[in-house]
Enzyme design. Structure first.
Site, PDB file in Angstrom:
ATOM      1  N   SER A  42      -6.935  -9.023   4.064  1.00  0.00           N
ATOM      2  CA  SER A  42      -5.494  -8.309   3.596  1.00  0.00           C
ATOM      3  C   SER A  42      -4.664  -7.984   2.935  1.00  0.00           C
ATOM      4  CB  SER A  42      -4.915  -6.848   5.093  1.00  0.00           C
ATOM      5  OG  SER A  42      -3.768  -8.101   5.889  1.00  0.00           O
ATOM      6  N   GLY A  52      -1.296  -7.311   3.483  1.00  0.00           N
ATOM      7  CA  GLY A  52      -0.293  -7.900   3.488  1.00  0.00           C
ATOM      8  C   GLY A  52       0.029  -9.385   3.641  1.00  0.00           C
ATOM      9  N   ASN A  62      -3.277   0.448  -3.363  1.00  0.00           N
ATOM     10  CA  ASN A  62      -4.515   0.248  -3.019  1.00  0.00           C
ATOM     11  C   ASN A  62      -4.891   0.750  -4.262  1.00  0.00           C
ATOM     12  OD1 ASN A  62      -6.681  -0.632  -2.329  1.00  0.00           O
ATOM     13  ND2 ASN A  62      -5.703  -1.328   0.054  1.00  0.00           N
ATOM     14  N   PRO A  63      -6.186   1.156  -4.883  1.00  0.00           N
ATOM     15  CA  PRO A  63      -6.651   2.028  -5.762  1.00  0.00           C
ATOM     16  C   PRO A  63      -7.500   3.206  -5.099  1.00  0.00           C
ATOM     17  CG  PRO A  63      -7.385   0.225  -6.316  1.00  0.00           C
ATOM     18  CD  PRO A  63      -7.144  -0.195  -5.374  1.00  0.00           C
ATOM     19  N   SER A  64      -7.794   3.138  -2.965  1.00  0.00           N
ATOM     20  CA  SER A  64      -8.214   3.677  -2.346  1.00  0.00           C
ATOM     21  C   SER A  64      -7.765   4.844  -2.338  1.00  0.00           C
ATOM     22  CB  SER A  64      -9.052   3.104  -1.376  1.00  0.00           C
ATOM     23  OG  SER A  64      -7.985   2.476  -0.773  1.00  0.00           O
ATOM     24  N   ASN A  82       1.135  -1.048   0.484  1.00  0.00           N
ATOM     25  CA  ASN A  82       0.285  -0.103   0.141  1.00  0.00           C
ATOM     26  C   ASN A  82       0.889   0.924   0.223  1.00  0.00           C
ATOM     27  OD1 ASN A  82      -2.051  -1.415   0.018  1.00  0.00           O
ATOM     28  ND2 ASN A  82      -2.509  -1.407   1.964  1.00  0.00           N
ATOM     29  N   HIS A  85     -10.921  -5.616   6.927  1.00  0.00           N
ATOM     30  CA  HIS A  85     -10.429  -7.260   7.462  1.00  0.00           C
ATOM     31  C   HIS A  85     -10.204  -7.463   8.638  1.00  0.00           C
ATOM     32  CE1 HIS A  85      -8.137  -5.804   3.443  1.00  0.00           C
ATOM     33  NE2 HIS A  85      -8.222  -4.658   4.258  1.00  0.00           N
TER      34      HIS A  85
HETATM   35  O1  CDP Z   1      -4.713  -1.574   3.755  1.00  0.00           O
HETATM   36  P1  CDP Z   1      -4.580  -2.081   4.713  1.00  0.00           P
HETATM   37  O2  CDP Z   1      -5.606  -2.567   5.789  1.00  0.00           O
HETATM   38  O3  CDP Z   1      -4.934  -3.666   4.264  1.00  0.00           O
HETATM   39  O4  CDP Z   1      -3.087  -2.104   5.573  1.00  0.00           O
HETATM   40  P2  CDP Z   1      -1.871  -0.820   5.927  1.00  0.00           P
HETATM   41  O5  CDP Z   1      -2.552  -0.303   6.924  1.00  0.00           O
HETATM   42  O6  CDP Z   1      -1.512   0.003   4.421  1.00  0.00           O
HETATM   43  O7  CDP Z   1      -0.686  -2.505   5.941  1.00  0.00           O
HETATM   44  C1  CDP Z   1      -0.255  -3.557   5.262  1.00  0.00           C
HETATM   45  C2  CDP Z   1      -0.177  -4.584   6.360  1.00  0.00           C
HETATM   46  O8  CDP Z   1       0.884  -4.757   7.501  1.00  0.00           O
HETATM   47  C3  CDP Z   1      -1.509  -5.119   6.155  1.00  0.00           C
HETATM   48  O9  CDP Z   1      -2.864  -5.135   5.260  1.00  0.00           O
HETATM   49  C4  CDP Z   1      -1.583  -6.382   7.371  1.00  0.00           C
HETATM   50  O10 CDP Z   1      -1.439  -7.225   6.883  1.00  0.00           O
HETATM   51  C5  CDP Z   1      -0.407  -5.423   8.023  1.00  0.00           C
HETATM   52  N1  CDP Z   1       0.074  -4.238   9.304  1.00  0.00           N
HETATM   53  C6  CDP Z   1      -0.077  -5.697  10.085  1.00  0.00           C
HETATM   54  O11 CDP Z   1       0.320  -6.669  10.641  1.00  0.00           O
HETATM   55  N2  CDP Z   1       0.120  -4.434  11.551  1.00  0.00           N
HETATM   56  C7  CDP Z   1      -0.554  -3.206  11.326  1.00  0.00           C
HETATM   57  N3  CDP Z   1      -0.040  -2.878  13.107  1.00  0.00           N
HETATM   58  C8  CDP Z   1      -0.398  -2.728  10.577  1.00  0.00           C
HETATM   59  C9  CDP Z   1      -0.702  -3.308   9.322  1.00  0.00           C
END
Ligand code: CDP
Length: 363
Positions: free
Chosen positions: A290, A292, A204-206, A184, A338
């Site tokens: 997610s 990740g 992410n497109p968002s 992301n 998620h």
């Molecule tokens: O956009 P999304 O909510 O998928 O994720 P992000 O906040 O941009 O973080 C990328 C990835 O890191 C997430 O998809 C999670 O798998 C991981 N992550 C985590 O395990 N613990 C956190 N405190 C933040 C992110």
């Protein structure tokens, strides 16, 4: 002096010397005994509790809770830190075979001219009633074939965006991996903690819609943000939601038109839906995996050795101090989308089985 009393005096001094000798010998023996005992006690874990055996027992007792929370995760973390991690090629091969069977990341992670021929349908994975027919225009911007090599990457790091990375000094360790995956479009501002190398980064497109205003106006801010990763692969879920395709094409045009050496790829929606089904069939029912978790799964297929950094979806550092949600800001996730704690539970399991190494904390 009479000879008798002289004799008596010699005997007495002799006895006295012997007693002294005995006392000294006893004292030395006592001291040695105590220090041996002390040494045995301090070295006890190495001598009496062989690590492998103790950890083997822990392994056989692991059960995945229905709901993973911070307390459970902290307990697992303690175990992880007391048991030396050992790579288990068989455990990783099992994941690779199962995931290869359902999802096949090396052929299906990205949309290509091979897996999306003209007039075929791309079914949006987050909106399965809608699909897109592959037009000649779309085909033109797709790569001929998958970018992944026929061999496995030797070592991969998947870098989550967790606040746990702040002040971790993990940057150089992360950069040692052959293939570094980020998620992301994260900040590149903390190289000492998160490293500099990025072989692939999801977008992410968002983010394209909010941070870069949908790329309908100037594209330079996006191009500049892209430059900070060096030569890399951007991976966009362009066909998850119908409203996200056009902005994803614009991201590809922006990078290509800028003359950058980086490439833009689109997640294949079929890969994402089969991956989600794989986990659903194993009891993981979630609105959406997610990014990740998606990329950890891809790494299980593509890499020989995998280390995860920055995955800790909890608000406290294991030392007890407060953590921001991301290493670069404190914007929390959308909770209803998620289930990152549950995903963390799966990483713990994979770590204990030796399929990958989960790194939490400083390096
Ligand atoms: O956009 P999304 O909510 O998928 O994720 P992000 O906040 O941009 O973080 C990328 C990835 O890191 C997430 O998809 C999670 O798998 C991981 N992550 C985590 O395990 N613990 C956190 N405190 C933040 C992110």
């Amino acid at each position: 002096m009479p000879s008798n009393s002289i004799q008596e005096m010699y005997v007495k001094t002799g006895l006295l010397k012997m007693r002294k000798l005995w006392v000294t010998l006893l004292a030395v023996a006592a001291v040695s005994f105590v220090s041996m005992g002390f040494l045995m006690l301090t070295n006890k874990p190495d001598i009496h509790v062989p690590e492998a055996e103790a950890c083997q027992e822990l392994l056989s007792n692991i059960t995945q809770p229905q709901k993973v929370d911070e307390v459970w995760s902290l307990e697992q973390l303690k175990l992880m830190q007391s048991c030396r991690w050992k790579f288990n090629a068989t455990a990783l091969a099992k994941y690779r075979a199962e995931l290869g069977h359902c999802c096949n990341a090396s052929a299906w992670l990205t949309v290509t001219q091979e897996n999306a021929p003209l007039d075929s349908k791309l079914v949006y994975d987050a909106s399965s009633s809608k699909s897109l027919k592959v037009s000649s225009g779309l085909l033109e911007i797709l790569p001929e074939k998958s970018p992944f090599p026929d061999r496995l990457y030797k070592t991969c790091a998947v870098v989550g965006n967790g606040g746990i990375l702040r002040n971790s000094s993990c940057g150089s360790k992360i950069d040692e991996h052959e293939f570094v995956i980020r998620l992301n479009l994260p900040s590149t501002d903390f190289p000492d903690d998160v490293g500099r190398k990025t072989n692939m980064v999801t977008v992410n497109p968002s983010i394209l819609l909010s941070r870069f205003r949908g790329l309908v106006g100037r594209r330079l801010p996006f191009v500049k943000a892209g430059v900070s990763y060096g030569k890399t692969w951007f991976l966009i879920p362009a066909f998850s939601f119908p409203g996200h395709s056009d902005v994803s094409y614009r991201a590809l045009y922006a990078i290509e038109d800028s003359g950058s050496e980086s490439h833009v790829f689109f997640f294949h929606p079929q890969y994402l839906s089969t991956l989600s089904k794989y986990w659903h069939d194993r009891g993981f029912h979630v609105h959406r995996l997610s990014s990740g978790f998606m990329l950890v799964n891809a790494a299980l297929e593509l890499c020989q050795h995998i280390t995860l950094y920055g995955f800790w979806p909890f608000s406290l550092h294991p030392d007890g101090h407060f953590l921001p949600y991301h290493y670069y800001d404190d914007v929390p996730p959308k909770k209803w989308v998620h289930d990152m704690p549950k995903e963390f539970g799966y990483y713990v399991n994979m770590h204990f089985h030796g399929a990958l190494q989960l790194h939490v904390g400083e390096c």
